[in-house]
Write a protein that holds these residues in place. Structure first.
Motif, PDB file in Angstrom:
ATOM      1  N   LEU A 151     -34.161  50.446  18.822  1.00  0.00           N
ATOM      2  CA  LEU A 151     -34.743  51.657  18.281  1.00  0.00           C
ATOM      3  C   LEU A 151     -34.714  52.794  19.447  1.00  0.00           C
ATOM      4  O   LEU A 151     -34.085  53.922  18.890  1.00  0.00           O
ATOM      5  CB  LEU A 151     -36.168  51.474  17.829  1.00  0.00           C
ATOM      6  N   VAL A 152     -34.890  52.291  20.325  1.00  0.00           N
ATOM      7  CA  VAL A 152     -34.897  53.386  21.838  1.00  0.00           C
ATOM      8  C   VAL A 152     -33.300  53.935  21.731  1.00  0.00           C
ATOM      9  O   VAL A 152     -33.122  55.068  21.961  1.00  0.00           O
ATOM     10  CB  VAL A 152     -35.493  52.915  23.015  1.00  0.00           C
ATOM     11  N   VAL A 156     -43.067  52.209  19.994  1.00  0.00           N
ATOM     12  CA  VAL A 156     -43.109  51.427  21.191  1.00  0.00           C
ATOM     13  C   VAL A 156     -44.865  51.640  21.994  1.00  0.00           C
ATOM     14  O   VAL A 156     -45.366  50.496  22.346  1.00  0.00           O
ATOM     15  CB  VAL A 156     -42.265  52.174  22.272  1.00  0.00           C
ATOM     16  N   TYR A 213     -41.241  53.852  30.186  1.00  0.00           N
ATOM     17  CA  TYR A 213     -40.581  54.355  28.966  1.00  0.00           C
ATOM     18  C   TYR A 213     -40.338  55.962  29.322  1.00  0.00           C
ATOM     19  O   TYR A 213     -39.209  56.459  29.000  1.00  0.00           O
ATOM     20  CB  TYR A 213     -41.363  54.259  27.756  1.00  0.00           C
ATOM     21  N   SER A 250     -32.123  55.966  18.831  1.00  0.00           N
ATOM     22  CA  SER A 250     -32.887  57.354  18.722  1.00  0.00           C
ATOM     23  C   SER A 250     -32.177  58.570  19.450  1.00  0.00           C
ATOM     24  O   SER A 250     -32.492  59.588  18.999  1.00  0.00           O
ATOM     25  CB  SER A 250     -34.329  57.136  19.389  1.00  0.00           C
ATOM     26  N   LEU A 269     -37.246  46.783  19.733  1.00  0.00           N
ATOM     27  CA  LEU A 269     -37.979  48.129  20.242  1.00  0.00           C
ATOM     28  C   LEU A 269     -36.719  48.888  21.199  1.00  0.00           C
ATOM     29  O   LEU A 269     -36.548  49.874  21.197  1.00  0.00           O
ATOM     30  CB  LEU A 269     -38.888  48.149  21.049  1.00  0.00           C
ATOM     31  N   GLY A 283     -35.620  62.337  17.933  1.00  0.00           N
ATOM     32  CA  GLY A 283     -35.471  60.722  17.990  1.00  0.00           C
ATOM     33  C   GLY A 283     -36.355  60.164  18.917  1.00  0.00           C
ATOM     34  O   GLY A 283     -37.130  59.105  18.672  1.00  0.00           O
ATOM     35  N   VAL A 286     -39.441  57.467  17.957  1.00  0.00           N
ATOM     36  CA  VAL A 286     -39.592  56.072  18.527  1.00  0.00           C
ATOM     37  C   VAL A 286     -40.699  55.965  19.249  1.00  0.00           C
ATOM     38  O   VAL A 286     -41.024  54.795  19.732  1.00  0.00           O
ATOM     39  CB  VAL A 286     -38.051  55.699  19.078  1.00  0.00           C
ATOM     40  N   THR A 287     -41.082  56.785  20.050  1.00  0.00           N
ATOM     41  CA  THR A 287     -42.437  56.694  21.092  1.00  0.00           C
ATOM     42  C   THR A 287     -43.480  55.943  20.246  1.00  0.00           C
ATOM     43  O   THR A 287     -44.308  55.223  21.065  1.00  0.00           O
ATOM     44  CB  THR A 287     -42.705  58.123  21.673  1.00  0.00           C
TER      45      THR A 287
END
Length: 357
Positions: free
Chosen positions: A245-246, A264, A285, A249, A242, A256, A260-261
């Motif tokens: 990915l963040v 998560v 986040y 993004s 994760l 992005g 990606v939210t």
């Protein structure tokens, strides 16, 4: 009508330097569009060499020749790349596999929760709506599963291509850095003498692309590492996956972060439910995204040309559709290139005509 077109053509293409710029951009676009698959290893090597040029110059300041500086930088780059490949990739693969295996359990929990909604809120939803929603979700999951299976099968056939990248790209990067001046001199020989505008746009874009690539790589690393550490400290499952990915993004501005939210929050929701721990995850986040957008991006891209958000999104869609990942990565520099060409393009006026005469 024809007189208007002829007048427009005369105004925009009266300068031979403008014609050279137009032809140069047209040829580059055509070559990349029709032969992008064949040229992609070369383009990747050029991008990496461009990124490593500044470290080579800094190492050379310690009294080393350029060849020795290139050797030092290439050794360091190889060590970092191998560490990432053999250290990070297995972890990402393992966490991805674990996540895929747990998807059916997550879907079951989600179905059970959705089935309770008609009892809790009968005035808002009914069982038929929930059944339709669950069916739609199952269809989407089936489509994604087929895509993952096709990707896995295709990946087996692309092992040879991956080996080509791992072997040929570093070799090309080495020679691009080592023989930079000679290669550029040979390339310039094919350009016409009337290349003032081409050189002007090229010099401006060199600085812009350098700032963008350097800033984007640093942004990916900082956001990815910070997100991974925070997710791990919070106890979130799959923190490396994760967090990565963040980090990646940020390649697609605005879109992005929104995309990606979803993974998560879903992983946190299925792990903790609507609890205080899930609230802490959402809070942290949000802090990461706020720091990225309001502090990190202005600091890293302070020298970049400002573009309207709509222009950035259009550039991401267009260039991403043309050239995939690298089109998305270089969407902002390419949009800046379009803006620089428009600003630099001459228009013949009466005063210009007098000067030319």
């Amino acid at each position: 009508m024809f007189n208007y077109i002829a007048q427009w053509y005369k105004e925009k293409f009266a300068d031979p330097h403008a014609v050279t710029l137009f032809l140069f951009l047209s040829v580059c676009f055509a070559v990349l569009y029709f032969f992008s698959d064949l040229l992609m290893p070369i383009m990747v090597a050029i991008a990496i060499a461009f990124l490593l040029e500044q470290p080579v110059q800094r190492v050379a300041k310690f009294g080393l020749s350029r060849n020795k500086a290139v050797m030092v930088v290439m050794i360091l780059f190889t060590v970092v790349a191998l560490t990432a490949i053999f250290g990070l990739v297995p972890v990402l693969w393992q966490q991805t596999s674990n996540l895929v295996q747990e998807v059916p359990t997550m879907v079951g929990k989600g179905n059970n929760y959705l089935m309770t909604l008609p009892e809790q809120y009968p005035e808002i939803v009914n069982e038929s709506q929930i059944d339709a929603l669950i069916g739609s979700i199952k269809d989407k999951l089936l489509q994604w599963g087929q895509l993952i299976l096709e990707f896995s099968v295709n990946s087996l056939s692309n092992v040879v291509a991956l080996m080509v990248y791992l072997i040929l790209v570093p070799i090309m990067v080495f020679f691009f850095l080592k023989d930079k001046d000679e290669l550029l001199a040979n390339a310039i020989r094919f350009l016409p003498k009337e290349r003032r505008l081409t050189s002007q746009v090229g010099a401006e874009m060199h600085q812009q692309i350098h700032n963008y690539v350097r800033g984007k790589v640093l942004e990916i690393l900082i956001i990815g590492i910070v997100s991974t550490v925070i997710f791990a400290l919070l106890g979130l499952r799959f923190p490396v996956l994760l967090g990565s990915l963040v980090g990646f993004s940020v390649l697609v501005p605005y879109v992005g972060a929104a995309v990606v939210t979803v993974p998560v929050c879903l992983v946190g929701l299925f792990q903790w439910g609507f609890s205080a721990q899930f609230g802490y995850l959402v809070l942290w986040y949000g802090i990461i995204q706020a720091v990225d957008g309001n502090i990190l991006v202005p600091f890293l891209f302070s020298e970049a040309v400002n573009l309207h958000p709509v222009a950035i999104i259009i550039a991401v869609i267009m260039f991403g559709g043309l050239w995939g990942f690298w089109g998305v990565f270089f969407a902002i520099p390419l949009a800046t290139l379009v803006k620089a060409v428009i600003n630099a393009w001459p228009s013949t006026t009466k005063s210009d005509d007098l000067i030319l005469e």
